[in-house]
Design an enzyme around this catalytic site. Structure first.
Site, short mmCIF file in Angstrom:
data_model
loop_
_atom_site.label_atom_id
_atom_site.label_comp_id
_atom_site.label_asym_id
_atom_site.label_seq_id
_atom_site.Cartn_x
_atom_site.Cartn_y
_atom_site.Cartn_z
N GLN A 172 1.72 -5.85 -2.99
CA GLN A 172 2.18 -6.01 -1.60
C GLN A 172 3.57 -5.36 -1.45
O GLN A 172 3.87 -4.44 -2.19
CB GLN A 172 2.18 -7.46 -1.14
N ASP A 222 0.81 -1.22 0.00
CA ASP A 222 0.00 0.00 0.00
C ASP A 222 0.84 1.27 0.00
O ASP A 222 0.41 2.31 0.49
CB ASP A 222 -0.98 0.01 1.19
N GLY A 260 -4.69 -4.21 -3.84
CA GLY A 260 -5.63 -3.14 -4.17
C GLY A 260 -4.80 -1.95 -4.60
O GLY A 260 -4.15 -1.34 -3.78
N HIS A 261 -4.76 -1.69 -5.90
CA HIS A 261 -3.96 -0.59 -6.42
C HIS A 261 -4.91 0.55 -6.78
O HIS A 261 -5.80 0.37 -7.61
CB HIS A 261 -3.18 -1.02 -7.66
N LYS A 296 2.01 1.99 -5.06
CA LYS A 296 2.59 1.45 -6.30
C LYS A 296 1.65 1.67 -7.48
O LYS A 296 2.09 1.89 -8.60
CB LYS A 296 2.89 -0.05 -6.15
N1 LIG Z 1 -2.50 11.67 0.24
C1 LIG Z 1 -1.88 10.91 -0.65
N2 LIG Z 1 -2.45 9.75 -1.06
C2 LIG Z 1 -1.77 8.99 -1.95
C3 LIG Z 1 -0.51 9.36 -2.48
N3 LIG Z 1 -0.09 8.39 -3.31
C4 LIG Z 1 -1.03 7.44 -3.31
N4 LIG Z 1 -2.05 7.79 -2.48
C5 LIG Z 1 -3.22 7.00 -2.08
O1 LIG Z 1 -2.71 6.13 -1.08
C6 LIG Z 1 -3.30 4.83 -1.19
C7 LIG Z 1 -2.21 3.80 -1.51
O2 LIG Z 1 -2.73 2.56 -1.31
P1 LIG Z 1 -2.86 1.45 -2.46
O3 LIG Z 1 -3.47 1.98 -3.69
O4 LIG Z 1 -3.50 0.30 -1.78
O5 LIG Z 1 -1.30 1.16 -2.73
P2 LIG Z 1 -0.58 0.05 -3.59
O6 LIG Z 1 0.86 0.12 -3.25
O7 LIG Z 1 -0.90 0.27 -5.03
O8 LIG Z 1 -1.25 -1.32 -3.08
P3 LIG Z 1 -0.90 -2.89 -2.79
O9 LIG Z 1 -0.39 -3.60 -4.00
O10 LIG Z 1 -2.23 -3.37 -2.35
O11 LIG Z 1 0.11 -2.98 -1.73
C8 LIG Z 1 -4.34 4.97 -2.27
O12 LIG Z 1 -5.57 5.31 -1.68
C9 LIG Z 1 -3.82 6.13 -3.12
O13 LIG Z 1 -4.84 6.81 -3.84
C10 LIG Z 1 0.05 10.60 -2.01
O14 LIG Z 1 1.16 10.99 -2.38
N5 LIG Z 1 -0.68 11.32 -1.10
O1 LIG Z 2 -2.08 -12.23 1.03
P1 LIG Z 2 -2.98 -12.69 2.12
O2 LIG Z 2 -2.74 -14.15 2.44
O3 LIG Z 2 -4.41 -12.40 1.90
O4 LIG Z 2 -2.56 -11.89 3.47
C1 LIG Z 2 -1.32 -12.08 4.12
C2 LIG Z 2 -0.82 -10.77 4.72
O5 LIG Z 2 -0.54 -9.86 3.69
C3 LIG Z 2 -1.29 -8.67 3.86
N1 LIG Z 2 -1.65 -8.18 2.52
C4 LIG Z 2 -2.07 -8.93 1.48
N2 LIG Z 2 -2.26 -8.14 0.41
C5 LIG Z 2 -1.95 -6.90 0.79
C6 LIG Z 2 -1.92 -5.68 0.12
O6 LIG Z 2 -2.27 -5.59 -1.12
N3 LIG Z 2 -1.53 -4.58 0.79
C7 LIG Z 2 -1.15 -4.68 2.09
N4 LIG Z 2 -1.14 -5.83 2.78
C8 LIG Z 2 -1.54 -6.91 2.13
C9 LIG Z 2 -2.48 -9.08 4.67
O7 LIG Z 2 -3.06 -7.99 5.31
C10 LIG Z 2 -1.84 -10.07 5.60
O8 LIG Z 2 -1.14 -9.37 6.59
N1 LIG Z 3 -4.73 -4.62 -0.44
C1 LIG Z 3 -5.17 -4.25 0.75
C2 LIG Z 3 -5.24 -5.10 1.94
C3 LIG Z 3 -6.63 -4.94 2.48
O1 LIG Z 3 -7.47 -4.36 1.78
O2 LIG Z 3 -6.88 -5.41 3.59
C4 LIG Z 3 -5.04 -2.77 1.08
O3 LIG Z 3 -5.10 -1.99 0.16
O4 LIG Z 3 -4.88 -2.41 2.23
MG LIG Z 4 -3.23 -1.77 -1.61
#
Ligand SMILES: Nc1nc2c(ncn2[C@@H]2O[C@H](COP(=O)(O)OP(=O)(O)OP(=O)(O)O)[C@@H](O)[C@H]2O)c(=O)[nH]1
Ligand SMILES: O=P(O)(O)OC[C@H]1O[C@@H](n2cnc3c(O)ncnc32)[C@H](O)[C@@H]1O
Ligand SMILES: N[C@@H](CC(=O)O)C(=O)O
Ligand SMILES: [Mg+2]
Length: 446
Positions: free
Chosen positions: A223, A13, A40-41, A16
């Site tokens: 992740q 999170d 969740g991207h 990315k």
């Molecule tokens: N305020 C703020 N929000 C941001 C910024 N960059 C990204 N975001 C938000 O921060 C959150 C990032 O979480 P994700 O989208 O889950 O990140 P991710 O790395 O793509 O996700 P995973 O693959 O699930 O780990 C999202 O809600 C974005 O819209 C920033 O510079 N400032």
């Molecule tokens: O991958 P699972 O087995 O569902 O969970 C294990 C561990 O990894 C954390 N997690 C899984 N996906 C994400 C994500 O996209 N962002 C942040 N953390 C993630 C999950 O919360 C568990 O701790």
């Molecule tokens: N991918 C996830 C993990 C979750 O939703 O619990 C996140 O954006 O935090």
């Molecule tokens: Mg995410």
């Protein structure tokens, strides 16, 4: 031409999705190489928010090919919903390709994930409950269903009849849950197969051809490093390899094809799920970061745990991934704080420790040693160059670059694509000629 891997340097999170979307304008192909619908991207473009779980974050560019690679696990129902949602918004999904060797998440994987978490009680991992661990476990046990099996109705029927009967023993006897009806599951998955068939390809061949044609390829991690099955805070990890090396295995490319690795790190730290987190903030400050950063899971909606930036895990991520440069995200979330702490080392059992300990038990005993920096207490949201940043914010970034011993290429100050400072284009720019590790930004001459 450059082939670039984007990875999470913390517990996921890090943003990315936003960084991949931004860099995708220079990419011809974007590849997801591991993970599944646990990811969740979030991508925000012109006020519109896209939440992507499996489809690569390059999908908003009509000419970019997006590949769901071999190392991913695919829940067809979620993928189809995602396709429908994008199509309803007028986004073309014609260039989406799915690897025929990716494994498929089945209903029994989700059931077993949720039931086993419940059974673990206080020892639960805090998974997303999306069946990720059980899908990868079946892959290792060599009883998984791959996309190419899904595409062959006869063999799918045979395989699923056997596997569902086998899983039903676990579902009924171990978890006291009602068994699955093989016929219902088979019919449902045959329907999914027809919808996905036009997208299915030999993914490593596609990528190899793209490399031969000297096209730019972006590998999008899901992740983060500390959730890596081999290198993370085991057992509190996911079941795949989010680290940069995972891109080679998960996409089917050789390591000599990778030109650089971009590490994405938040200006603070978050973690969702269970497991040790030395810099976690429990009181009011944790709430401020959570509220300002909107730190709720994109997939499950769970509240993310928040804490200060941890340079020990940052340095570890640099080592494990071979990070060339950093994208620091969510700097704006710190805008209101009077002072900001950074963990520079740990104390374990009375001794100073500079390196991430491999044992989670030892990691859970780490006490952070902090260095305190002054806050800037003004908005950075509209800054578009390093020169626009308040001095304290620039000092903070320089300090992070110094601690991590890698330059910063991008600084993100909001969720939108345009809320970014591009210190140096990390795809086309010269390797490592960005914000130097000693803190001086090359382009601004500060
Ligand atoms: N305020 C703020 N929000 C941001 C910024 N960059 C990204 N975001 C938000 O921060 C959150 C990032 O979480 P994700 O989208 O889950 O990140 P991710 O790395 O793509 O996700 P995973 O693959 O699930 O780990 C999202 O809600 C974005 O819209 C920033 O510079 N400032
Ligand atoms: O991958 P699972 O087995 O569902 O969970 C294990 C561990 O990894 C954390 N997690 C899984 N996906 C994400 C994500 O996209 N962002 C942040 N953390 C993630 C999950 O919360 C568990 O701790
Ligand atoms: N991918 C996830 C993990 C979750 O939703 O619990 C996140 O954006 O935090
Ligand atoms: Mg995410």
């Amino acid at each position: 031409m450059a082939n670039v891997v984007v990875i999470g340097a913390q517990w996921g999170d890090e943003g990315k999705g936003k960084i991949t979307d931004l860099l995708s304008r220079s990419a011809d192909v974007v590849v997801r190489y591991q993970g599944g619908v646990n990811a969740g991207h979030t991508v925000v473009v012109q006020g519109q928010t896209f939440k992507l779980h499996l489809i690569p974050s390059g999908i908003l560019y009509p000419d970019t090919e997006c590949i769901i690679g071999s190392g991913t696990v695919i829940d067809p129902a979620v993928l189809i919903t995602e396709l429908d949602q994008l199509q309803a918004l007028g986004i073309s999904t014609q260039k989406l390709l799915i690897s025929e060797t990716a494994h498929v998440t089945m209903p029994y994987h989700r059931l077993i994930d949720q039931a086993s978490e419940e059974r673990r009680g206080n020892h639960k991992i805090g998974t997303t409950g999306r069946g990720i661990g059980p899908t990868y476990a079946d892959k290792s046990e060599r009883i998984g269903i791959r996309v190419l099996d899904l595409m062959n109705p006869e063999s799918l029927r045979k395989q699923l009849n056997w596997t569902i009967n086998y899983k039903n023993v676990i579902i009924e006897k171990l978890y006291n849950l009602p068994p699955l009806d093989p016929a219902v599951v088979i019919d449902q998955y045959l329907e999914y197969a027809e919808r996905l068939r036009p997208h299915v390809v030999d993914c490593s061949l596609k990528i190899y051809d793209a490399i031969q044609e000297r096209r730019n390829i972006l590998f999008e991690g899901a992740q983060g490093t500390l959730l890596d099955l081999d290198h993370g805070t085991y057992p509190y990890v996911t079941s795949s390899n989010p680290v940069a090396g995972g891109a080679c295995v998960g996409a089917g490319v050789g390591p000599t094809m990778i030109d650089r690795v971009i590490g994405v790190a938040k200006a603070y730290t978050t973690r969702v799920g269970e497991g040790p987190f030395p810099t976690e903030l429990h009181g009011e400050l944790g709430d401020i970061l959570c509220d300002r950063g909107a730190e709720f899971g994109t997939t499950t909606g769970r509240r993310r745990r928040c804490g200060w930036f941890d340079a020990v895990i940052g340095r570890y991520a640099v080592r494990i991934n071979g990070i060339d440069c950093l994208a620091i995200t969510k700097l704006d979330v710190l805008d209101t704080l009077e002072e900001i702490k950074v963990c520079v080392a740990y104390e374990i059992d009375g001794k100073r420790c500079e390196n991430f300990p491999s044992s989670s038990r030892r990691f859970s005993r780490c006490q952070p040693i902090y260095q305190t920096m002054p806050g800037w207490q003004q908005s950075t949201e509209d800054c578009r160059a390093l020169e626009d940043l308040p001095k304290q914010a620039l000092d903070y970034l320089k300090f992070l670059a110094e601690l991590m011993e890698v330059p910063i290429a991008l600084v993100s100050l909001g969720a939108s694509r345009d809320q970014t400072i591009i210190v140096e284009d990390p795809i086309h720019g010269p390797k490592r000629a960005l914000l130097y590790a000693n803190g001086s930004p090359v382009s601004s001459g500060v």
